[in-house]
Write a protein that holds these residues in place. Structure first.
Motif, PDB file in Angstrom:
ATOM      1  N   ALA A   8      12.068  -0.629  -8.460  1.00 50.10           N
ATOM      2  CA  ALA A   8      10.712  -0.803  -8.996  1.00 50.10           C
ATOM      3  C   ALA A   8      10.688  -1.824 -10.117  1.00 50.10           C
ATOM      4  O   ALA A   8       9.692  -2.531 -10.316  1.00 50.10           O
ATOM      5  CB  ALA A   8      10.159   0.538  -9.484  1.00 50.10           C
ATOM      6  N   SER A  32      -1.021  -0.919  -7.168  1.00 52.53           N
ATOM      7  CA  SER A  32       0.333  -1.176  -6.659  1.00 52.53           C
ATOM      8  C   SER A  32       1.112   0.129  -6.614  1.00 52.53           C
ATOM      9  O   SER A  32       1.232   0.825  -7.617  1.00 52.53           O
ATOM     10  CB  SER A  32       1.078  -2.175  -7.560  1.00 52.53           C
ATOM     11  OG  SER A  32       2.457  -2.209  -7.234  1.00 52.53           O
ATOM     12  N   ALA A  33       1.664   0.421  -5.443  1.00 52.83           N
ATOM     13  CA  ALA A  33       2.422   1.666  -5.279  1.00 52.83           C
ATOM     14  C   ALA A  33       3.837   1.559  -5.820  1.00 52.83           C
ATOM     15  O   ALA A  33       4.494   2.575  -6.039  1.00 52.83           O
ATOM     16  CB  ALA A  33       2.468   2.040  -3.799  1.00 52.83           C
ATOM     17  N   ASN A  34       4.332   0.342  -6.043  1.00 58.60           N
ATOM     18  CA  ASN A  34       5.753   0.157  -6.336  1.00 58.60           C
ATOM     19  C   ASN A  34       6.080  -0.296  -7.757  1.00 58.60           C
ATOM     20  O   ASN A  34       7.179  -0.047  -8.242  1.00 58.60           O
ATOM     21  CB  ASN A  34       6.344  -0.871  -5.355  1.00 58.60           C
ATOM     22  CG  ASN A  34       6.342  -0.358  -3.933  1.00 58.60           C
ATOM     23  OD1 ASN A  34       7.211   0.388  -3.523  1.00 58.60           O
ATOM     24  ND2 ASN A  34       5.318  -0.744  -3.168  1.00 58.60           N
ATOM     25  N   THR A  35       5.144  -0.987  -8.398  1.00 61.33           N
ATOM     26  CA  THR A  35       5.401  -1.534  -9.728  1.00 61.33           C
ATOM     27  C   THR A  35       5.792  -0.431 -10.713  1.00 61.33           C
ATOM     28  O   THR A  35       5.211   0.650 -10.718  1.00 61.33           O
ATOM     29  CB  THR A  35       4.143  -2.269 -10.236  1.00 61.33           C
ATOM     30  OG1 THR A  35       3.824  -3.322  -9.325  1.00 61.33           O
ATOM     31  CG2 THR A  35       4.366  -2.853 -11.612  1.00 61.33           C
ATOM     32  N   ASP A 247       2.862  -5.387  -4.049  1.00 59.81           N
ATOM     33  CA  ASP A 247       3.698  -4.614  -3.124  1.00 59.81           C
ATOM     34  C   ASP A 247       4.243  -5.505  -2.013  1.00 59.81           C
ATOM     35  O   ASP A 247       5.428  -5.437  -1.653  1.00 59.81           O
ATOM     36  CB  ASP A 247       2.907  -3.449  -2.530  1.00 59.81           C
ATOM     37  CG  ASP A 247       2.617  -2.362  -3.551  1.00 59.81           C
ATOM     38  OD1 ASP A 247       3.239  -2.383  -4.632  1.00 59.81           O
ATOM     39  OD2 ASP A 247       1.767  -1.498  -3.284  1.00 59.81           O
ATOM     40  N   ARG A 248       3.397  -6.365  -1.480  1.00 61.59           N
ATOM     41  CA  ARG A 248       3.829  -7.259  -0.391  1.00 61.59           C
ATOM     42  C   ARG A 248       4.697  -8.397  -0.915  1.00 61.59           C
ATOM     43  O   ARG A 248       5.780  -8.674  -0.377  1.00 61.59           O
ATOM     44  CB  ARG A 248       2.596  -7.824   0.317  1.00 61.59           C
ATOM     45  CG  ARG A 248       2.916  -8.888   1.355  1.00 61.59           C
ATOM     46  CD  ARG A 248       1.650  -9.343   2.079  1.00 61.59           C
ATOM     47  NE  ARG A 248       0.611  -9.827   1.188  1.00 61.59           N
ATOM     48  CZ  ARG A 248       0.547 -11.084   0.707  1.00 61.59           C
ATOM     49  NH1 ARG A 248       1.493 -11.957   1.005  1.00 61.59           N
ATOM     50  NH2 ARG A 248      -0.447 -11.444  -0.094  1.00 61.59           N
ATOM     51  N   TYR A 251       7.883  -6.695  -3.341  1.00 62.38           N
ATOM     52  CA  TYR A 251       8.720  -5.652  -2.738  1.00 62.38           C
ATOM     53  C   TYR A 251       8.820  -5.761  -1.212  1.00 62.38           C
ATOM     54  O   TYR A 251       9.641  -5.071  -0.599  1.00 62.38           O
ATOM     55  CB  TYR A 251       8.187  -4.261  -3.109  1.00 62.38           C
ATOM     56  CG  TYR A 251       8.092  -4.053  -4.598  1.00 62.38           C
ATOM     57  CD1 TYR A 251       9.209  -3.653  -5.331  1.00 62.38           C
ATOM     58  CD2 TYR A 251       6.899  -4.277  -5.278  1.00 62.38           C
ATOM     59  CE1 TYR A 251       9.129  -3.477  -6.707  1.00 62.38           C
ATOM     60  CE2 TYR A 251       6.812  -4.102  -6.649  1.00 62.38           C
ATOM     61  CZ  TYR A 251       7.928  -3.711  -7.361  1.00 62.38           C
ATOM     62  OH  TYR A 251       7.842  -3.545  -8.721  1.00 62.38           O
ATOM     63  N   GLY A 254       4.114  -2.695   2.407  1.00 65.92           N
ATOM     64  CA  GLY A 254       2.749  -2.266   2.154  1.00 65.92           C
ATOM     65  C   GLY A 254       1.711  -3.358   2.341  1.00 65.92           C
ATOM     66  O   GLY A 254       2.023  -4.544   2.485  1.00 65.92           O
TER      67      GLY A 254
END
Length: 334
Positions: A8, A32-35, A247-248, A251, A254
């Motif tokens: 992350a 953002s699901a990942n940050t 996310d895209r 990472y 998503g």
């Protein structure tokens, strides 16, 4: 969840006093699901002596989320880290970068750049107390220090203490003569020095912080060999620009999100907050920049700024404010 923190950390939103509270972080997570998200700095005395556990409140959906601590007493920091880990945070970060007078008077923050051995002692004590990763956020130096000399020594001590991940604000802090705000703008940025540190410490996960205003810039740093990028004010004032495609692009997973989707996701959150006795403006103050740069953004901001403080203001005000955006997006008839 906790094993995801290092991944992350490719992109993170910096800890910012008065800004990155739990409402702000919930909004950012919708974008953002990942940050990796950070709390505002919480001082170890506030937790250990003051019992201010309310400062640790967070929503389960915020993960991965890190707690930033301020302090300089190894024993007290270890206790605070233990409290933070028990509260469910995925990482404990030590602040060695904040230049405010209040922080200096407590002998923590950027003034600790002068005492790397003490910082190393603090880190060891914190690591012994918790099973989550302990990280450090620092400056490149303070006052009349020569960053090219002091930063390698500082990082060497951190590595010796077992630190595997640092975030470096690529500016000096001037402890006398500049306000905290000026310290975020006036000292020149030295990104090259941060890149050099990656060459000196290849096994250390290094995130660069300071003056980063776009996701394109973040991608450049990552492609240039740094491990992570920490974005501060731009992520707060233009959160959609930084986070909707993160996310895209960062990472590789998503779909992109939108500010409109985030508004829809905030409505039930706001309902819950109000049902617990909260006020609308406590949440919506973090949403003002959602549509920055888009037609209708001024009307959105004005509607929330003027209306959210009023008694009884609720989700319907947010939906009403959103009409400034949707109407501006509609094609105009001839």
């Amino acid at each position: 969840m906790r094993s995801d923190v290092k991944r992350a950390a490719r992109l993170s939103v910096a800890p910012m006093m008065d800004w990155t509270d739990r409402h702000c972080r919930y909004l950012h997570r919708l974008l953002s699901a990942n940050t990796l998200l950070y709390t505002e700095m919480v001082t170890s005395p506030a937790l250990v002596r003051g019992g201010a556990l309310h400062l640790l409140q967070h929503h389960g959906d915020e993960h991965p989320v890190a707690l930033q601590l301020g302090g300089s007493d190894p024993v007290e920091l270890a206790q605070a880290a233990r409290i933070g880990a028990a509260a469910g945070y995925d990482e404990i970060n030590l602040n060695v970068g904040c230049p405010s007078d209040r922080v200096q008077s407590g002998t923590f923050g950027a003034v600790l750049m002068r005492q790397p051995a003490l910082v190393a002692d603090c880190v060891r004590a914190m690591q012994d107390a918790v099973d989550v990763e302990v990280t450090v956020k620092c400056r490149i130096g303070v006052d009349d220090q020569t960053p090219a000399e002091v930063l390698p020594e500082f990082l060497s001590q951190m590595v010796g203490a077992g630190v595997e991940r640092v975030a470096i604000h690529a500016r000096k802090a001037w402890l006398q003569g500049l306000s905290p705000k000026e310290n975020r703008d006036i000292p020149p940025l030295d990104y090259d020095l941060v890149r050099q540190m990656k060459g000196l410490f290849p096994n250390l996960h290094i995130s660069v912080n300071g003056g980063i205003t776009s996701l394109d810039q973040a991608v450049e740093f990552l492609e240039g060999g740094l491990d992570g990028v920490m974005v501060g004010r731009a992520a707060y004032h233009q959160p959609s620009d930084i986070l909707c495609t993160a996310d895209r692009r960062i990472y590789g997973v998503g779909a992109d999100t939108s500010a409109e989707q985030a508004v829809a996701g905030m409505l039930p959150y706001i309902e819950t907050h109000l049902s617990e006795g909260g006020r609308l403006h406590q949440v919506t103050r973090h949403m003002l920049g959602l549509f920055a740069g888009r037609p209708g953004a001024r009307g959105w901001r004005r509607a929330l700024s003027e209306g959210a403080h009023r008694d009884g203001a609720g989700p319907e005000l947010v939906e009403q404010a959103l009409t400034h955006i949707t109407q501006a997006a509609q094609p105009q008839g001839g």
